[in-house]
Structure formats: C-alpha cells, structure tokens
Design an enzyme around this catalytic site. Structure first.
Site, PDB file in Angstrom:
ATOM      1  N   LYS A   1       0.689  -0.828  -0.128  1.00  0.00           N
ATOM      2  CA  LYS A   1       0.422  -0.327  -0.243  1.00  0.00           C
ATOM      3  C   LYS A   1       1.219   1.368  -0.035  1.00  0.00           C
ATOM      4  CE  LYS A   1      -3.684   2.312   2.597  1.00  0.00           C
ATOM      5  NZ  LYS A   1      -3.935   2.692   3.682  1.00  0.00           N
TER       6      LYS A   1
ATOM      7  N   GLU B   1      10.577  -4.942   4.008  1.00  0.00           N
ATOM      8  CA  GLU B   1      10.604  -6.514   4.320  1.00  0.00           C
ATOM      9  C   GLU B   1      10.415  -6.430   2.551  1.00  0.00           C
ATOM     10  OE1 GLU B   1       9.238  -4.833   6.481  1.00  0.00           O
ATOM     11  OE2 GLU B   1       9.110  -6.744   8.296  1.00  0.00           O
TER      12      GLU B   1
ATOM     13  N   GLY C   1      -4.503  -2.174   5.195  1.00  0.00           N
ATOM     14  CA  GLY C   1      -3.507  -2.585   4.367  1.00  0.00           C
ATOM     15  C   GLY C   1      -4.630  -3.862   4.472  1.00  0.00           C
ATOM     16  N   ARG C   2      -5.173  -4.065   6.360  1.00  0.00           N
ATOM     17  CA  ARG C   2      -5.505  -5.557   6.478  1.00  0.00           C
ATOM     18  C   ARG C   2      -6.720  -6.370   5.711  1.00  0.00           C
ATOM     19  NH1 ARG C   2      -4.216  -2.652  10.456  1.00  0.00           N
ATOM     20  NH2 ARG C   2      -6.064  -1.514  11.715  1.00  0.00           N
TER      21      ARG C   2
ATOM     22  N   GLU D   1      -4.774  -6.788  14.401  1.00  0.00           N
ATOM     23  CA  GLU D   1      -3.944  -5.515  14.297  1.00  0.00           C
ATOM     24  C   GLU D   1      -5.220  -4.022  14.415  1.00  0.00           C
ATOM     25  OE1 GLU D   1      -2.610  -4.312  10.842  1.00  0.00           O
ATOM     26  OE2 GLU D   1      -0.625  -4.493  11.632  1.00  0.00           O
TER      27      GLU D   1
ATOM     28  N   HIS E   1      -4.304 -33.467  17.287  1.00  0.00           N
ATOM     29  CA  HIS E   1      -3.140 -34.203  17.070  1.00  0.00           C
ATOM     30  C   HIS E   1      -2.421 -33.585  18.231  1.00  0.00           C
ATOM     31  CE1 HIS E   1      -5.640 -38.769  15.841  1.00  0.00           C
ATOM     32  NE2 HIS E   1      -6.034 -36.481  15.017  1.00  0.00           N
TER      33      HIS E   1
ATOM     34  N   LYS F   1       9.840  -0.565  13.725  1.00  0.00           N
ATOM     35  CA  LYS F   1      10.222  -0.477  13.022  1.00  0.00           C
ATOM     36  C   LYS F   1      10.959   0.283  12.723  1.00  0.00           C
ATOM     37  CE  LYS F   1       5.851  -1.136  10.587  1.00  0.00           C
ATOM     38  NZ  LYS F   1       5.107  -0.325   9.019  1.00  0.00           N
TER      39      LYS F   1
HETATM   40  O1  LIG Z   1       1.006  -3.255   2.411  1.00  0.00           O
HETATM   41  P1  LIG Z   1       2.600  -2.120   3.371  1.00  0.00           P
HETATM   42  O2  LIG Z   1       2.306  -0.246   2.977  1.00  0.00           O
HETATM   43  O3  LIG Z   1       3.520  -2.658   3.064  1.00  0.00           O
HETATM   44  O4  LIG Z   1       2.375  -2.618   4.244  1.00  0.00           O
HETATM   45  C1  LIG Z   1       1.929  -3.651   4.951  1.00  0.00           C
HETATM   46  C2  LIG Z   1       1.608  -4.109   5.875  1.00  0.00           C
HETATM   47  O5  LIG Z   1       2.381  -3.377   7.532  1.00  0.00           O
HETATM   48  C3  LIG Z   1       1.566  -2.837   8.265  1.00  0.00           C
HETATM   49  O6  LIG Z   1       1.922  -1.183   8.068  1.00  0.00           O
HETATM   50  C4  LIG Z   1       1.865  -3.069   9.327  1.00  0.00           C
HETATM   51  O7  LIG Z   1       3.525  -2.940  10.182  1.00  0.00           O
HETATM   52  C5  LIG Z   1       0.696  -3.583   8.095  1.00  0.00           C
HETATM   53  O8  LIG Z   1      -0.501  -2.599   8.363  1.00  0.00           O
HETATM   54  C6  LIG Z   1       0.047  -3.422   6.327  1.00  0.00           C
HETATM   55  O9  LIG Z   1      -0.373  -4.511   6.052  1.00  0.00           O
END
Ligand SMILES: O=P(O)(O)OC[C@H]1O[C@](O)(CO)[C@@H](O)[C@@H]1O
Length: 531
Positions: A193, A199, A251-252, A337, A368, A497
C-alpha cells in the site's frame, strides 16, 4: 456501559441451558445467506444476549455502521474514511468521499485488473521466455496474508499460473521461492500500500536482481499494487502495470482490490468477481438484518461475551477445511492489529480488556496437537469451528464425512465432557480397582462446559469465501465499536520498525552498540562473535 453485562451470570452449565430450552439450538443460532452460525454451545442465555444488545445500542452500533458505509472519516487518528466495502460494491451505487463518487475509479481499476490478469492467463502478456508460468507476490501483512489465504482457499478454482507469496525479510523466504523458478516466465507483483515497507522493498530489489541475471528488461516482468504511483515509478514499473487504490482502504482490508491481483490471476476474473459478490451480499446483510439475525453482530457479541465478560483471553479458530489453513494467521492480523488497542477514540484508557488473542490450526490436525489443552487444560479456550457441508473432492466423500464427524464430535465433547463417574466405569471395564482405579480415572475426566461456536456453510466456493471474510471484517468492526476503539489504525507496529532501522547499522558493525540496554548489547555481541 459495562456494569450490567459485567454482572451477568457466566457460570451456567451449557448442558443445563439445553435441558431448560428444547429449542435452544434454533434460538441461539443465526441462519442467513445460506450459512448457519450456531452459538448454542456457549453459556449465553436470553438475559445475557439482551444485555449485549443493549451494550451494542449504547455504543451506537447502527449509527457507526452507517457512517462507515457512507464514507465518513471514522478512522480519525489517521483522518481517513474506511471503505474497503467500496471495492466490492459491484452495484456501482455512488459512495461519496470528499464530495466525489469513488465508484467510477474503483470499477475502472477492477476492469484494468481483469484485463491484465486475462492477458497473463491467456498468454497475451508474455515473459521474455514465453507465457507466464509463475507469479511471485511480494508483500507483507495485509499485502500478503489475505491474498495468500484466499489463493489457497480457492485451490479447486485455480487454473492460472502458479502463485507464490513471499513476505519475510529473512532471505531464506525469497531464496527458497525463487530457486527452481524460470525468471523468463515469472511475473513479480510487488504489493505494498505504502511502497515503503522495508521487508517488501528489500525483497523486491532482490527479485529485480535475480530477474536481471537472466532477462534483458527485468522491470518488464514486474507489476505493482500500491497507493503511490510516484514510488512505483521510481522502481521502474510503468504506470500500465501499476494498480492503484486510495488510502481509505486499510492494508488488512485490502484483498478486495488491487492487492487481490494474485488471487485474480490464479482463479480468473469471473471467480474473483464471485468472491466480491459474496462479500457484497454480506455487506447488505450486515446493514439490513436485525441484531439477533445479523451474522457479524452475533459473532461479535459472542466474542465480547467470551472475552470481555467471561474473561477468556484467547479464542481458537479451528477450520475443519484444510484450504482455510491460513485463515487463523489472516485473522490474527485482521483482529489483533485492528482491536489490539488500549486507548479509546477520545484518548482515554479502555474500560475493559480488548484483544482477543486469536490462534488456531485446521482440524483435524489440531486434534493431534493442542486439543489436549482445550479439553483438559486448566483454562477454557472458546473454540470457533468452521465447516463446509460438502467438500470439493467428489471421489472422497467418505473423507469429508469423517471430517464432519470429527468437527461435531469436538464441540460435543467440549460441552459434555466426561464425569468422574463415567471415567470410573471406563476404568472398571478395563480391570482397574482400588486406589489405582481412582488415580487413573481422575486423569480421564473431561470437565466439559467448554464453549464453542460452529459456522457452517455449504461449500467453500469463491462466493462463500467472500461472505466468510466479510463476515469476519464486520465482526471486528462491531467489537471495535463496542470497545470504543479505532479498529483502523495500527500505531503499535511503529516503534519496532523505528528501532529496527536504528539497529541496522549496529548489526552491520557500522555503529556502536554502546548506549543500548544491557540485554541488547549482549545479544549484539554474541552475534558479532559468531559472524
Ligand atoms: O502494504 P504495506 O504498506 O507494505 O504494509 C504492509 C503491512 O504493514 C502494516 O502497516 C503493519 O506494519 C500493516 O498494517 C500492513 O498490512
């Protein structure tokens, strides 16, 4: 607001509630949209449910729900509307944000996604070595968990290229994924987003370097899903392969739009639209149904009952549906979250615990592993079973029947348990006597009275998956409203972060660890002496 519900009787035996009400199963379940949500195997009675309705009304649930659908700025710590529902508003009915209807852009983007996914699927869009065989989606959190969960859930409909999801910054994830893939027939989709997430940006650069070892124009095999066209352009991805969305999609909550491109490439535009239709149907239901017949409302009220009133801090999500095996992980982000907060909208402390802590694994595997604790541990864990009446494997009906029997048996066992007397009889039959009989029998007692709910649906089709996910989204909304918190920000992820960014040069040996706490210093020194 909480006084009345806090005074409710939470200690009733569930079996007694069934004894006292011959129609309890019907009276404590919701049938809607071809789903059945059974919450009769909980200790909730009529008085508790009525009090929970009052609680929801006191929190102005209906008003707040309408405000969300109308595009009001309900995420007020970020100054945003919350409109993931617009992404599945296939009716196209106008939704106005800042004076403008957002629907024309939403539907145009959906059409662009479909045109591109059709091209990838039919070979009109080619890699530099021919038709695309593999798609690697690079994203994390909401840009990974939802699409990865849904792609797996829709495996019987998956007739497009192979989909791979890479999220972790641990180089092992991308290395293991790319190994064995042909760069010339691979499409990389960078899903973020913000297009700043460390990452995702790191993995995207690794993928670009990998691609450039083999193909002349690596960026030609990249697409991007983001709210920032500037940042995607800086990665060299042309606007034609950038699918944008607005900041009012959290995002979620984003798998319904561009972030769901991987799902669409896997199953095709028609199945993806059926997925959206299912969610749209749940939206309509949520807006129209009375509270006692409203699936999201009842799921949420049962959640509040177990967590805030009975004091069960965790909830196990147990899909008896192997293809929903990523649902618990997806729900961990969606619920924790969203509702893992300690401060109310007005900045004051919350009056009750928030949460809940969600965990789980598919049945029968969990049986199990951790069900021992669920049945005989010293703490009760409310269980949420999900089960399809029918599987997709027509030649394996007997396996599906076995799966169903296991699921139903678990909720029965949790409720009824096994008394000391029954356990004694069992041990007598095995030939035990005296003190040893007593000792052995105690180990075979199941306390019972452990609450569970069961969500039944006919079959895990794209439409049904859409309904299920939208159901959980709205449940989170309802719980958030009752808790008085903002379910749509996530400030709690920021500190880690920031500290990671500050620690990177320390780990790399470019900055001193002095000034850090003693533990962090010791950990860094250990790592430095081993690398
Ligand atoms: O889509 P982006 O901006 O890479 O964010 C990834 C995820 O990181 C977060 O901001 C949490 O670190 C989430 O809310 C989000 O889904």
């Amino acid at each position: 607001m909480w006084t009345k519900v806090k005074a409710l009787d939470t200690d009733q035996r569930i079996v007694d509630l069934f004894e006292n009400d011959a129609d309890r199963a019907a009276n404590f379940s919701v049938s809607a949209l071809d789903m059945l949500f059974d919450y009769s195997k909980t200790a909730m009675d009529v008085a508790a449910r009525d009090a929970l309705f009052e609680l929801a009304n006191a929190a102005k649930l209906a008003e707040k729900r309408d405000a969300m659908f109308a595009g009001e700025t309900i995420n007020d710590t970020e100054g945003r509307a919350v409109l993931h529902t617009a992404l599945r508003n296939l009716s196209g009915d106008p939704i106005i944000v800042d004076g403008a209807d957002v629907m024309p852009d939403v539907l145009a983007t959906l059409d662009r996604m479909q045109a591109f996914s059709d091209d990838v699927r039919n070979g009109a869009f080619q890699g530099q070595g021919g038709k695309i065989t593999d798609v690697v989606n690079i994203g994390i959190g909401g840009s990974d968990l939802g699409p990865a969960m849904a792609t797996l859930a829709l495996a019987p409909y998956h007739d497009g290229p192979n989909l791979h999801y890479v999220s972790n910054v641990d180089g092992a994830h991308i290395a293991d994924t790319l190994r064995g893939l042909n760069a010339e027939t691979t499409l990389v989709v960078v899903a973020s987003k913000t297009f700043t997430t460390i990452e995702t940006m790191t993995n995207a650069r690794t993928a670009m370097a990998w691609m450039s070892e083999t193909v002349k124009d690596p960026a030609a095999q990249f697409a991007a899903l983001s709210t920032s066209e500037e940042k995607t352009a800086a990665m060299g991805i042309p606007a034609a392969r950038v699918f944008g969305f607005e900041d009012w999609v959290g995002g979620r909550y984003s798998l319904w739009g561009p972030i769901g491109l991987g799902i669409m490439i896997a199953v095709g535009g028609d199945a993806f639209r059926a997925f959206l239709r299912g969610a749209e149907a749940m939206d309509r239901h949520f807006r129209a149904a009375e509270m006692h017949e409203n699936l999201p409302v009842m799921l949420a009220l049962v959640g509040i009952w177990h967590n805030q009133i009975c004091g069960h801090a965790t909830r196990a999500v147990l899909p008896y549906d192997q293809r929903l095996s990523r649902l618990p992980a997806y729900l961990q982000q969606l619920e924790m979250e969203s509702n893992g907060k300690s401060v109310q909208m007005d900045g004051s402390d919350v009056a009750v615990h928030t949460g809940p802590i969600v965990w789980g694994e598919p049945g029968t595997n969990g049986q199990h592993a951790f069900y021992q604790l669920i049945h005989q541990g010293s703490r009760a864990v409310p269980c949420e079973f999900l089960l399809a009446a029918e599987g997709h494997e027509e030649d394996l009906v007997h396996q599906h029947q076995l799966l169903i029997a296991n699921c139903l048996a678990q909720s029965e066992a949790l409720m009824k348990g096994r008394s000391l007397e029954e356990a004694r009889a069992l041990m007598v039959a095995k030939g035990f006597a005296g003190d040893e009989l007593e000792r052995q029998a105690r180990h075979r007692v199941f306390p019972g009275n452990r609450p569970s709910t069961t969500l039944l649906y006919p079959k895990l089709t794209p439409e049904m998956l859409g309904q299920i996910i939208a159901l959980y989204e709205h449940r989170v909304f309802v719980e958030g409203v009752i808790l008085g918190i903002n379910s749509y920000d996530q400030w709690g992820v920021e500190l880690g972060k920031e500290l990671a960014t500050a620690l990177q040069p320390v780990v790399e040996g470019k900055a001193s660890v002095d000034g850090k706490d003693g533990s962090t210093q010791a950990l860094v020194r250990y790592i430095h002496t081993r690398t």
